[in-house]
Write a protein that holds these residues in place. Structure first.
Motif, mmCIF file in Angstrom:
data_model
loop_
_atom_site.group_PDB
_atom_site.id
_atom_site.type_symbol
_atom_site.label_atom_id
_atom_site.label_comp_id
_atom_site.label_asym_id
_atom_site.label_seq_id
_atom_site.Cartn_x
_atom_site.Cartn_y
_atom_site.Cartn_z
ATOM 1 N N ARG A 1 -7.604 -10.845 4.771
ATOM 2 C CA ARG A 1 -8.492 -10.024 5.364
ATOM 3 C C ARG A 1 -9.654 -9.583 4.378
ATOM 4 O O ARG A 1 -10.883 -10.065 5.052
ATOM 5 C CB ARG A 1 -7.937 -8.595 5.550
ATOM 6 N N ARG B 1 3.211 -5.789 11.907
ATOM 7 C CA ARG B 1 2.122 -5.545 10.973
ATOM 8 C C ARG B 1 1.262 -4.306 11.745
ATOM 9 O O ARG B 1 1.195 -4.359 13.077
ATOM 10 C CB ARG B 1 1.187 -6.690 10.505
ATOM 11 N N ASP C 1 4.923 5.266 12.806
ATOM 12 C CA ASP C 1 4.721 5.752 11.270
ATOM 13 C C ASP C 1 3.281 6.156 11.425
ATOM 14 O O ASP C 1 2.125 5.691 11.492
ATOM 15 C CB ASP C 1 4.713 4.107 10.758
ATOM 16 N N ARG D 1 -0.116 5.162 9.769
ATOM 17 C CA ARG D 1 -0.977 4.076 10.131
ATOM 18 C C ARG D 1 -2.315 4.799 10.599
ATOM 19 O O ARG D 1 -3.160 4.108 10.564
ATOM 20 C CB ARG D 1 -0.269 3.411 11.251
HETATM 21 P P1 ATP Z 1 -5.096 -2.551 0.794
HETATM 22 O O1 ATP Z 1 -4.118 -3.248 -0.171
HETATM 23 O O2 ATP Z 1 -6.534 -2.673 0.519
HETATM 24 O O3 ATP Z 1 -4.784 -0.970 0.576
HETATM 25 P P2 ATP Z 1 -3.388 -3.563 2.592
HETATM 26 O O4 ATP Z 1 -3.713 -3.882 4.041
HETATM 27 O O5 ATP Z 1 -3.365 -4.856 1.751
HETATM 28 O O6 ATP Z 1 -4.784 -2.796 2.155
HETATM 29 P P3 ATP Z 1 -0.749 -2.992 1.807
HETATM 30 O O7 ATP Z 1 -0.292 -1.564 1.789
HETATM 31 O O8 ATP Z 1 -1.040 -3.777 0.596
HETATM 32 O O9 ATP Z 1 -2.292 -2.591 2.360
HETATM 33 O O10 ATP Z 1 0.030 -3.575 2.923
HETATM 34 C C1 ATP Z 1 -0.010 -4.838 2.867
HETATM 35 C C2 ATP Z 1 0.242 -5.338 4.348
HETATM 36 O O11 ATP Z 1 1.561 -5.018 4.904
HETATM 37 C C3 ATP Z 1 -0.883 -5.126 5.275
HETATM 38 O O12 ATP Z 1 -2.030 -5.980 5.213
HETATM 39 C C4 ATP Z 1 -0.228 -4.942 6.715
HETATM 40 O O13 ATP Z 1 0.001 -6.060 7.156
HETATM 41 C C5 ATP Z 1 1.465 -4.747 6.083
HETATM 42 N N1 ATP Z 1 1.445 -2.895 6.499
HETATM 43 C C6 ATP Z 1 1.126 -2.145 5.421
HETATM 44 N N2 ATP Z 1 1.567 -0.952 5.772
HETATM 45 C C7 ATP Z 1 1.819 -1.087 7.313
HETATM 46 C C8 ATP Z 1 2.500 -0.127 8.001
HETATM 47 N N3 ATP Z 1 2.420 1.151 7.902
HETATM 48 N N4 ATP Z 1 2.547 -0.576 9.280
HETATM 49 C C9 ATP Z 1 2.633 -1.886 9.572
HETATM 50 N N5 ATP Z 1 2.158 -2.769 8.690
HETATM 51 C C10 ATP Z 1 1.763 -2.441 7.542
#
Ligand code: ATP
Ligand code: MG
Length: 460
Positions: A65, A153, A197, A200
């Protein structure tokens, strides 16, 4: 494979609470901007090694992303068809973590690449997946297909998969187009996914603020009514989310969006109440100014501290609590201590602020009234205080709530450069205890000036 066209149109998920159809769109290298130059060499090494081992491996989530919007990813997560044990057998520098869902961490010096086996939220009848009465997800530990992995996700923008097979991006839920339109859209039924969750909701706000995306109407609509579900989330997780929201360079945007979506009162109930009752808006102005300063520091690569951040975020609550205690006739110093403890303890219900941050946060508050004390011994003691610099920066911020502090700021600015001169040119002052002013701000001005203004609203 036809580029940009659906290859497969469906993927029923009969066992998920909401059936999410998927259709694969492959975006070839010449139709996206992700270059290997933007990807961590360690993550690339893992992707190639998985491929050599005969497994599927994709860069996924925030990294894809962020690369698509020309951002710099913080971390590089990988999803694979290999089981954690298979991943471990490929890398010497790999350890498996987690009990419920095992993840592989491949370690390259200080960098850790997280490798997760495709994951499903499928109720396979094994009893591995349990839902809380309110629909909150308690356990999910079944491995699945890449389609399963995509639909579990959160947002479509987070469900894009980049492969080194042909350097294409694979999109199962329309995320590529949503990123192009800068829209954050929940996969599946937003309300159900927030109930599973509640964090989110914060992720929606945080990512929209960070990326300057809009939150899709249907994704934003349920948030205000569900905001209170955040009280069920793990306080330690909320603390981590707060750090990401406020210490990553987009604090102002995060705060404004939290407010706009009704999440501020769920996360910081006492601050939200204090801001609402502060009719002049002085406390809000100060808070926003502080967050703006935090964003500038992050942009300039200067250090930012959680203690200072929480001192700022909870200052309105502290001032309000202090005013209430002083209105009951409590002595100023005692009231300050009580107010600091009360606000901290109440906030801990929602956000697990570790003591190593809450103690210096309280010190920053308590030091505010000592800026009015200017006898020689006190001035030297104050300047030597480990929290002096943070407390002084905080005093400067308070000027945005009340012009009262100009005199103190001028004195302590001089005192840091030439304390003897500052003290020599200062008319003698009595000891003063700070007190809460009429509009919610705390005064710590010298007594002679305070006497004149006593009872007056000090926050303009
Ligand atoms: P950043 O790293 O910039 O904080 P991120 O989207 O990469 O944002 P992470 O916590 O690193 O956030 O999570 C990695 C990936 O895991 C997300 O892009 C998403 O696809 C999935 N993910 C994270 N948290 C959740 C959640 N609460 N519910 C569903 N999918 C999630
Ligand atoms: Mg990430």
């Amino acid at each position: 494979m036809p580029c940009g066209k659906p290859e497969k149109t469906f993927q029923p998920m009969p066992n998920t609470p909401d059936t999410v159809p998927t259709s694969l769109r492959v975006i070839p290298r010449d139709q996206h901007n992700i270059s290997r130059k933007g990807i961590s060499p360690s993550a690339l090494r893992v992707l190639y090694k998985l491929r050599e081992g005969g497994h599927e491996g994709y860069l996924v989530g925030g990294a894809v992303r962020d690369l698509l919007v020309d951002g710099e990813p913080k971390d590089f997560d990988i999803a694979t068809s290999a089981t954690p044990e298979q991943v471990k057998s490929l890398f010497r520098n790999c350890r498996l973590i987690g009990r419920r869902f095992r993840l592989a961490h491949v370690v390259f010096g200080r960098e850790i690449i997280e490798v997760a086996t495709f994951r499903a939220n499928v109720d396979d009848g094994s009893g591995d997946r349990e839902l809380h009465e309110g629909g909150r997800l308690l356990r999910d530990n079944v491995y699945g297909t890449i389609e399963d992995d995509a639909v579990r996700r959160d947002f479509t923008a987070n469900a894009l998969y980049y492969t080194v097979d042909d350097f294409s991006v694979r999109d199962y839920v329309g995320g590529f187009e949503d990123v192009a339109n800068r829209v954050l859209k929940m996969i599946g039924d937003p309300e159900a996914r927030y109930r599973e969750d509640p964090v989110r909701m914060l992720r929606a706000v945080r990512l929209a603020a960070k990326l300057d995306f809009t939150i899709h109407d249907g994704t934003a609509a349920p948030i205000p009514a569900l905001a209170q579900l955040l009280s069920e989330a793990a306080p330690a997780r909320l603390f981590e989310e707060c750090l990401k929201m406020f210490l990553s360079g987009h604090a102002v945007a995060s705060f404004e969006r939290l407010e706009a979506h009704g999440l501020l009162r769920a996360l910081f109930p006492e601050t939200a109440a204090a801001l609402a009752s502060n009719r002049s808006g002085a406390l809000r102005r100060m808070l926003l100014e502080g967050l703006r300063g935090t964003d500038s520091r992050v942009a300039a690569d200067e250090p930012v501290s959680p203690a200072f951040l929480f001192a700022l975020l909870l200052w309105p609550a502290y001032c309000r609590s202090l005013m209430a205690l002083q209105a009951q006739g409590m002595q100023a110093i005692e009231a300050q201590r009580r107010a600091a403890d009360r606000v901290t303890v109440h906030q801990l219900d929602t956000i697990a602020l570790p003591r190593r941050f809450s103690l210096p946060m309280q010190e920053i508050w308590m030091l505010q009234t000592r800026f009015g004390l200017r006898q020689r011994k006190r001035v030297f003691r104050m300047i030597a205080h480990p929290r002096f610099r943070a407390a002084f920066d905080f005093l400067q911020l308070r000027q945005h709530a009340s012009a009262e502090h100009a005199d103190d700021i001028a004195f302590w600015q001089e005192a840091q450069l030439d304390p003897d001169n500052a003290i020599a040119t200062e008319p003698s002052h009595d000891d003063v205890d700070g007190e809460a002013g009429g509009d919610g701000e705390l005064t710590g001005a010298p007594r002679k000036r305070r006497r004149r203004r006593r009872g007056a609203a000090v926050a303009e």
